[in-house]
Design a protein around this motif. Structure first.
Motif, PDB file in Angstrom:
ATOM      1  N   VAL A  32      -5.040  -3.894  -0.833  1.00 35.80           N
ATOM      2  CA  VAL A  32      -4.123  -3.113  -0.001  1.00 35.80           C
ATOM      3  C   VAL A  32      -3.099  -4.070   0.598  1.00 35.80           C
ATOM      4  CG1 VAL A  32      -3.901  -1.630   2.037  1.00 35.80           C
ATOM      5  CG2 VAL A  32      -5.891  -1.398   0.524  1.00 35.80           C
ATOM      6  N   ARG A  33      -1.845  -3.715   0.413  1.00 33.22           N
ATOM      7  CA  ARG A  33      -0.779  -4.569   0.941  1.00 33.22           C
ATOM      8  C   ARG A  33       0.112  -3.734   1.859  1.00 33.22           C
ATOM      9  NH1 ARG A  33       1.275  -8.973  -3.340  1.00 33.22           N
ATOM     10  NH2 ARG A  33       1.689  -9.906  -1.326  1.00 33.22           N
ATOM     11  N   TRP A  34       0.638  -4.403   2.899  1.00 34.27           N
ATOM     12  CA  TRP A  34       1.511  -3.689   3.847  1.00 34.27           C
ATOM     13  C   TRP A  34       2.373  -4.681   4.620  1.00 34.27           C
ATOM     14  CZ3 TRP A  34      -3.525  -4.916   4.780  1.00 34.27           C
ATOM     15  CH2 TRP A  34      -3.833  -5.510   6.015  1.00 34.27           C
ATOM     16  N   TYR A  35       3.385  -4.137   5.242  1.00 34.20           N
ATOM     17  CA  TYR A  35       4.232  -4.916   6.133  1.00 34.20           C
ATOM     18  C   TYR A  35       3.933  -4.503   7.571  1.00 34.20           C
ATOM     19  CZ  TYR A  35       6.981  -6.474   2.139  1.00 34.20           C
ATOM     20  OH  TYR A  35       7.372  -7.059   0.959  1.00 34.20           O
ATOM     21  N   GLY A  36       3.630  -5.481   8.417  1.00 32.86           N
ATOM     22  CA  GLY A  36       3.385  -5.195   9.817  1.00 32.86           C
ATOM     23  C   GLY A  36       4.677  -4.989  10.569  1.00 32.86           C
ATOM     24  N   PRO A  37       4.591  -4.633  11.849  1.00 28.96           N
ATOM     25  CA  PRO A  37       5.797  -4.442  12.678  1.00 28.96           C
ATOM     26  C   PRO A  37       6.668  -5.686  12.738  1.00 28.96           C
ATOM     27  CG  PRO A  37       3.869  -3.525  13.770  1.00 28.96           C
ATOM     28  CD  PRO A  37       3.363  -4.293  12.586  1.00 28.96           C
ATOM     29  N   ASP A  38       6.057  -6.854  12.503  1.00 31.26           N
ATOM     30  CA  ASP A  38       6.838  -8.101  12.533  1.00 31.26           C
ATOM     31  C   ASP A  38       7.576  -8.361  11.228  1.00 31.26           C
ATOM     32  OD1 ASP A  38       4.690  -8.624  10.900  1.00 31.26           O
ATOM     33  OD2 ASP A  38       3.939 -10.339  12.062  1.00 31.26           O
ATOM     34  N   GLY A  39       7.394  -7.455  10.234  1.00 34.04           N
ATOM     35  CA  GLY A  39       8.074  -7.610   8.954  1.00 34.04           C
ATOM     36  C   GLY A  39       7.359  -8.527   7.979  1.00 34.04           C
ATOM     37  N   LYS A  40       6.237  -9.095   8.403  1.00 36.96           N
ATOM     38  CA  LYS A  40       5.505 -10.016   7.534  1.00 36.96           C
ATOM     39  C   LYS A  40       4.491  -9.260   6.685  1.00 36.96           C
ATOM     40  CE  LYS A  40       5.922 -13.956  10.689  1.00 36.96           C
ATOM     41  NZ  LYS A  40       5.185 -14.971  11.485  1.00 36.96           N
ATOM     42  N   GLY A  41       4.316  -9.726   5.457  1.00 35.49           N
ATOM     43  CA  GLY A  41       3.383  -9.085   4.556  1.00 35.49           C
ATOM     44  C   GLY A  41       1.934  -9.400   4.895  1.00 35.49           C
ATOM     45  N   LYS A  42       1.054  -8.399   4.736  1.00 33.92           N
ATOM     46  CA  LYS A  42      -0.366  -8.557   4.989  1.00 33.92           C
ATOM     47  C   LYS A  42      -1.121  -8.031   3.773  1.00 33.92           C
ATOM     48  CE  LYS A  42       1.108  -9.090   9.313  1.00 33.92           C
ATOM     49  NZ  LYS A  42       1.144 -10.372  10.045  1.00 33.92           N
ATOM     50  N   ALA A  43      -2.383  -8.442   3.644  1.00 38.60           N
ATOM     51  CA  ALA A  43      -3.165  -7.985   2.494  1.00 38.60           C
ATOM     52  C   ALA A  43      -4.654  -8.002   2.819  1.00 38.60           C
ATOM     53  CB  ALA A  43      -2.886  -8.861   1.279  1.00 38.60           C
ATOM     54  N   LYS A  44      -5.379  -7.071   2.167  1.00 37.76           N
ATOM     55  CA  LYS A  44      -6.828  -6.992   2.323  1.00 37.76           C
ATOM     56  C   LYS A  44      -7.400  -6.390   1.043  1.00 37.76           C
ATOM     57  CE  LYS A  44     -10.340  -5.295   5.572  1.00 37.76           C
ATOM     58  NZ  LYS A  44     -10.554  -4.486   6.818  1.00 37.76           N
ATOM     59  N   THR A  45      -8.460  -6.991   0.499  1.00 38.13           N
ATOM     60  CA  THR A  45      -8.997  -6.543  -0.780  1.00 38.13           C
ATOM     61  C   THR A  45     -10.265  -5.720  -0.598  1.00 38.13           C
ATOM     62  OG1 THR A  45     -10.232  -8.617  -1.041  1.00 38.13           O
ATOM     63  CG2 THR A  45      -8.039  -8.514  -2.024  1.00 38.13           C
ATOM     64  N   PHE A  46     -10.492  -4.822  -1.569  1.00 34.57           N
ATOM     65  CA  PHE A  46     -11.669  -3.944  -1.565  1.00 34.57           C
ATOM     66  C   PHE A  46     -12.238  -3.886  -2.967  1.00 34.57           C
ATOM     67  CE2 PHE A  46      -9.016  -2.643   1.915  1.00 34.57           C
ATOM     68  CZ  PHE A  46      -9.917  -2.407   2.957  1.00 34.57           C
ATOM     69  N   GLY A  47     -13.534  -3.675  -3.046  1.00 37.20           N
ATOM     70  CA  GLY A  47     -14.185  -3.610  -4.342  1.00 37.20           C
ATOM     71  C   GLY A  47     -14.024  -2.267  -5.022  1.00 37.20           C
ATOM     72  N   LYS A  48     -13.861  -1.205  -4.225  1.00 35.57           N
ATOM     73  CA  LYS A  48     -13.778   0.143  -4.801  1.00 35.57           C
ATOM     74  C   LYS A  48     -12.474   0.816  -4.378  1.00 35.57           C
ATOM     75  CE  LYS A  48     -18.801   0.714  -4.847  1.00 35.57           C
ATOM     76  NZ  LYS A  48     -19.952   1.536  -4.384  1.00 35.57           N
ATOM     77  N   LEU A  49     -11.923   1.619  -5.298  1.00 36.94           N
ATOM     78  CA  LEU A  49     -10.647   2.274  -5.044  1.00 36.94           C
ATOM     79  C   LEU A  49     -10.710   3.239  -3.847  1.00 36.94           C
ATOM     80  CD1 LEU A  49      -7.722   2.769  -5.828  1.00 36.94           C
ATOM     81  CD2 LEU A  49      -8.519   4.470  -7.516  1.00 36.94           C
ATOM     82  N   PRO A  50     -11.755   4.057  -3.681  1.00 36.50           N
ATOM     83  CA  PRO A  50     -11.793   4.956  -2.514  1.00 36.50           C
ATOM     84  C   PRO A  50     -11.729   4.206  -1.177  1.00 36.50           C
ATOM     85  CG  PRO A  50     -13.391   5.686  -4.134  1.00 36.50           C
ATOM     86  CD  PRO A  50     -12.887   4.339  -4.595  1.00 36.50           C
ATOM     87  N   GLN A  51     -12.332   3.020  -1.135  1.00 33.74           N
ATOM     88  CA  GLN A  51     -12.260   2.218   0.087  1.00 33.74           C
ATOM     89  C   GLN A  51     -10.821   1.800   0.370  1.00 33.74           C
ATOM     90  OE1 GLN A  51     -14.981  -0.890  -1.135  1.00 33.74           O
ATOM     91  NE2 GLN A  51     -16.660  -0.015   0.097  1.00 33.74           N
TER      92      GLN A  51
END
Length: 400
Positions: A40-59
């Protein structure tokens, strides 16, 4: 571009390498989880990119929904910021204090160094839970303090307040969503048992034996102002025609030096004076510059508490026959409150006199002094009910 999206890492080189290492480790007996395929990737309010990985798609899909909702509502918190050590947040909080005087800040600094940072300094701020704080409060209540003595209820409450201030700062700086410092039962402060309530006769006897400081003692006993506020009164802040004294500043003893600063709680106020007492202040005001101190030490300048206690107060207390009451100048605040309440003052008036932050605080401290008016309320209810019954049972005049 979407603010939050899912990335499939199946064809990424780093994912393939991680999978190969995981499979090799699994064949060797490892039980660790495989690397996450869905990022999962996203941009925070500060405009910086963030990321977090998951083993399953529903998660990953659930995380996308949660992140999108928090970003839309403005409740987003950067997961990494919650990992900041509490000592870092504590220093930020203490450095941000602007309203407090130096003495108060020094007191907070001491509590940080003695009790807060030694316990929580290395903890990640977001890892501190309500139960952790509750157990810490239990330790403060049961274990000796850093100086070998049990902490008083007031000291425990202030120590807890310091941690609470740090955690509130963490919420405001978007490190955590909610503070774990809420709804904790703190030990009851039984300082009321140490209150001294002098009668008018006792207060006047004490003042008569205070020599050159008769008027000063009456000022403490009839207005309820604090010591530091009383010694900081300037001639120009007396409004004797209106029977008022303006309380705008206070002296604090910081490392043996008197520093002039704001009043406690920043509660600038006017305190009332009895007419007879206002007349007694006239000789201290007439012919003096408005910026001079109203009350001074014998050698001039602001009064010093230890000198006043040794040279004047203790002798006056003994001469007045009050030496068994453990009476201090500060406790004349309680006398002022009790005399005002006995004269019919309501909680808001007493709050203003004493400079309390709220009327609720005044009631917490002095509520037991207000007379019990339950019978009075019951009598009014009786009268209302009797009138209603009389109207209902009154004979109805025949029509026509």
């Amino acid at each position: 571009m979407a603010r939050v999206w899912i990335e499939d890492r199946e064809n990424h080189e780093d994912y393939r390498e991680s999978m190969a290492k995981w499979q090799e480790a699994k064949r060797a007996g490892s039980k660790r989880q495989p690397p996450g395929r869905w990022r999962v990737r996203w941009y925070g309010p500060d405009g910086k990119g963030k990321a977090k990985t998951f083993g399953k798609l529903p998660q990953a899909e659930a995380e996308v929904q949660a992140l999108t909702a928090r970003l839309d509502k403005g409740s987003y918190r950067d997961p990494q910021s919650a990992k900041a050590a509490l000592r870092v947040v504590a220093e930020e909080w203490h450095g941000s204090l602007r309203k407090q005087g130096r003495r108060t800040k020094d007191d907070y600094r001491e509590l940080l160094d003695l009790y807060v940072i030694p316990k929580w300094g290395d903890w990640q701020t977001g890892a501190i839970q309500w139960r952790d704080v509750s157990e810490w409060v239990n330790d403060l209540c049961t274990l000796p303090g850093k100086r070998g003595k049990s902490l008083s209820p007031a000291r425990i409450a202030k120590t807890y307040y310091v941690l609470s201030g740090v955690m509130k700062h963490a919420v405001k700086s978007h490190r955590i969503a909610a503070s774990p410092c809420h709804d904790h039962d703190l030990p009851r402060n039984d300082d009321q048992d140490d209150h001294v309530y002098l009668t008018h006769d006792q207060l006047e006897t004490l003042a008569e034996n205070a020599g050159r400081y008769q008027t000063f003692v009456r000022t403490l006993g009839y207005t309820g102002i604090r010591w530091g506020e009383a010694i900081a009164i300037k001639v120009g802040r007396t409004q004797l025609a209106d029977r008022r004294i303006r309380i705008l500043q206070a002296y604090s003893d910081v490392d043996g030096h008197l520093e002039l600063g704001p009043v406690k709680n920043h509660e600038k106020r006017s305190v009332p004076l009895p007419r007879s007492f206002a007349d007694e202040l006239l000789p201290l005001v007439e012919g003096r510059h408005r910026d001079e101190l109203l009350f001074t030490a014998p050698e001039g300048g602001p009064m010093r508490y230890p000198n006043f206690r040794r040279r004047d107060w203790d002798k006056a207390v003994q001469a007045a026959g009050l030496d068994g009451l453990n009476l201090t100048p500060h406790k004349l605040r309680h006398t002022a409150a009790s005399l005002a309440i006995a004269a019919g003052a309501d909680p808001k008036v007493v709050q203003t006199m004493l400079g309390h932050k709220s009327a609720a605080m005044t009631l917490d401290v002095y509520g037991h002094l207000w007379p019990d008016r339950l019978d009075e309320v019951a009598d009014v209810l009786d009268a209302g009910r009797a009138a209603a019954l009389a109207r209902l049972r009154a004979p109805v005049a025949p029509a026509g």
